[in-house]
Design a protein around this motif. Structure first.
Motif, short mmCIF file in Angstrom:
data_model
loop_
_atom_site.label_atom_id
_atom_site.label_comp_id
_atom_site.label_asym_id
_atom_site.label_seq_id
_atom_site.Cartn_x
_atom_site.Cartn_y
_atom_site.Cartn_z
N ARG A 72 0.90 -1.17 0.00
CA ARG A 72 0.00 0.00 0.00
C ARG A 72 0.93 1.21 0.00
O ARG A 72 1.46 1.58 1.04
CB ARG A 72 -0.89 0.00 1.24
N SER A 125 -9.81 -7.88 -4.95
CA SER A 125 -10.00 -7.54 -3.54
C SER A 125 -10.96 -8.53 -2.92
O SER A 125 -12.01 -8.83 -3.52
CB SER A 125 -10.58 -6.13 -3.40
N ILE A 126 -10.63 -9.02 -1.73
CA ILE A 126 -11.56 -9.96 -1.10
C ILE A 126 -12.85 -9.26 -0.68
O ILE A 126 -13.86 -9.90 -0.45
CB ILE A 126 -10.93 -10.67 0.13
N ASP A 127 -12.82 -7.91 -0.60
CA ASP A 127 -13.98 -7.18 -0.09
C ASP A 127 -15.18 -7.15 -1.05
O ASP A 127 -16.30 -6.90 -0.63
CB ASP A 127 -13.59 -5.72 0.22
N MET A 169 -13.52 -9.69 7.79
CA MET A 169 -13.01 -8.45 7.21
C MET A 169 -14.11 -7.66 6.52
O MET A 169 -15.15 -8.20 6.16
CB MET A 169 -11.86 -8.74 6.25
N GLY A 170 -13.84 -6.40 6.30
CA GLY A 170 -14.80 -5.50 5.66
C GLY A 170 -14.97 -4.25 6.51
O GLY A 170 -15.74 -4.25 7.45
N ARG A 171 -14.18 -3.23 6.17
CA ARG A 171 -14.22 -2.01 6.99
C ARG A 171 -15.42 -1.14 6.65
O ARG A 171 -16.12 -0.65 7.53
CB ARG A 171 -12.94 -1.19 6.80
N GLU A 222 -15.87 -6.23 10.35
CA GLU A 222 -14.99 -5.44 11.24
C GLU A 222 -15.39 -3.97 11.33
O GLU A 222 -15.20 -3.33 12.37
CB GLU A 222 -13.52 -5.57 10.81
N HIS A 249 -6.45 -12.34 8.93
CA HIS A 249 -5.85 -12.54 7.61
C HIS A 249 -5.93 -13.98 7.10
O HIS A 249 -5.58 -14.23 5.94
CB HIS A 249 -4.40 -12.04 7.62
N ARG A 252 -7.67 -14.11 3.85
CA ARG A 252 -7.06 -13.68 2.59
C ARG A 252 -6.15 -14.71 1.97
O ARG A 252 -5.70 -14.55 0.84
CB ARG A 252 -6.26 -12.39 2.84
O1 F6P Z 1 -9.04 -4.64 1.40
C1 F6P Z 1 -8.80 -5.93 1.80
C2 F6P Z 1 -8.68 -6.05 3.30
O2 F6P Z 1 -8.42 -7.39 3.60
C3 F6P Z 1 -9.86 -5.52 4.11
O3 F6P Z 1 -10.95 -6.41 4.18
C4 F6P Z 1 -9.21 -5.27 5.44
O4 F6P Z 1 -9.95 -4.33 6.18
C5 F6P Z 1 -7.86 -4.76 5.05
O5 F6P Z 1 -7.59 -5.28 3.77
C6 F6P Z 1 -6.75 -5.14 5.98
O6 F6P Z 1 -5.59 -4.52 5.55
P1 F6P Z 1 -4.13 -4.92 6.02
O7 F6P Z 1 -3.83 -6.27 5.48
O8 F6P Z 1 -3.26 -3.86 5.42
O9 F6P Z 1 -4.15 -4.93 7.51
#
Ligand code: F6P
Length: 318
Positions: A72, A125-127, A169-171, A222, A249, A252
């Motif tokens: 990122r 993206s998994i989201d 996950m899922g902000r 989340e 994680h 993922r």
């Molecule tokens: O965007 C994918 C994701 O897995 C989100 O679901 C999660 O909130 C975020 O990435 C977590 O990010 P990181 O791996 O940088 O902590």
């Protein structure tokens, strides 16, 4: 177009490797040289480039993560970072770029397009929160990971007559919670798109107590808030034994599903095809079981979220 670059950016998603493999092999079959850019936009800024041959993408379809690694990049959000990225593309004679990533990464691709770079995006993206595509790469595998975990948790929940709050996950977006909760028989699903208060939760649980149900599975995205806080509230309000699982994680990782490998492969092929045909500034989405081209401008302007109407329509199932 003689040489194209490919990078993966943002959170990795299972299936990204299938897209890379398709881009490399299809590109080579069309007489194109494919350059792998390591660590997303950061590697583009820092010139981490390598030529990808057919053999470099052998034995990767079954692997989660991304062989190109990802990042990122904060630097790329700045003008100077983007300037250096473009300079490096020119320096290496890369006249087309394929960006595989989520919302933020596709916004980066759009920025490059506006600055004159030939670019095509692929939603990874998994989201599943990317506008213009029914599915993004990785979502299906992540949901399979979640339901696998829920199936296991259900065994012990039933044995001990406990209530589990499972955080996924899922902000800002509740697709993972909504979909995996729905298909794994969760008793309550909490997502950011639908604000829900504690009286709703306690009433639901009381209703289940009245029906003599002894264990409960609550799935929470989340972005709704901490599963620990929700669990504590349930214990305090109802006096029932609660346990918390934050899947994190684990969601993922792992070998991508057939579906993710398949859409990633067709999107990869389509991305190369369209770049060679002169298309740019688009994302290859997946609609009606086919790859489609959607302007990146629309992708970045719109947000894809779970529809509250749909949520309430199926709420009777839990
Ligand atoms: O965007 C994918 C994701 O897995 C989100 O679901 C999660 O909130 C975020 O990435 C977590 O990010 P990181 O791996 O940088 O902590």
């Amino acid at each position: 177009i003689k040489r194209i670059g490919v990078l993966t950016s943002g959170g990795d998603a299972p299936g990204m490797n299938s897209a890379i493999r398709a881009i490399v092999r299809f590109g080579i079959s069309k007489g194109i040289e494919v350059i792998g850019i390591e660590r997303g936009y950061q590697g583009l800024i820092e010139e981490e480039f390598r030529v990808l041959h057919k053999d470099d993408v052998s034995e990767i379809v079954q692997r989660g993560g991304t062989i190109l690694r990802t990042a990122r990049s904060e630097e790329f959000k700045e003008e100077e970072g983007q300037r250096r990225a473009i300079e490096n593309l020119k320096k290496h004679g890369i006249d087309g770029l394929i960006v595989i990533g989520g919302e933020g990464s596709l916004k980066g691709a759009y920025d490059l397009f506006k600055k004159g770079v030939n670019v095509v995006g692929i939603p990874g993206s998994i989201d599943n929160d990317i506008w213009g595509t029914d599915f993004s790469i990785g979502f299906d595998t992540a949901c399979n990971n979640v339901i696998d975990a829920i199936n296991k948790i259900r065994d012990t929940a039933a044995a001990h007559e406990r209530t589990f709050v499972i955080e996924v996950m899922g902000r800002e977006c509740g697709f993972i919670a909504f979909t995996s909760g729905l298909v794994s028989g969760a008793d309550i699903i909490l997502i950011p798109e639908v604000p829900i208060d504690f009286p709703y939760i306690t009433e639901k649980l009381k209703e289940r107590q009245r029906k003599n149900k002894k264990h409960n599975i609550i799935v929470v995205a989340e972005g709704v808030g901490s599963a620990y806080f929700i669990g504590k509230q349930i214990e305090d309000r109802l006096g029932i034994s609660t346990r918390i699982v934050v899947l994190g994680h684990i969601q993922r990782g792992g070998s991508p599903s057939v579906f993710d490998r398949s859409i990633a492969t067709f999107m990869g092929v389509d991305a190369v095809k369209r770049l060679l045909a002169g298309e740019s500034g688009v994302m290859i989405g997946w609609q009606n079981n086919s790859p489609v081209s959607v302007p990146l401008e629309e992708v970045v302007k719109n947000k894809k979220r779970v529809s509250p109407e749909l949520y309430w329509e199926v709420e009777s199932l839990w």
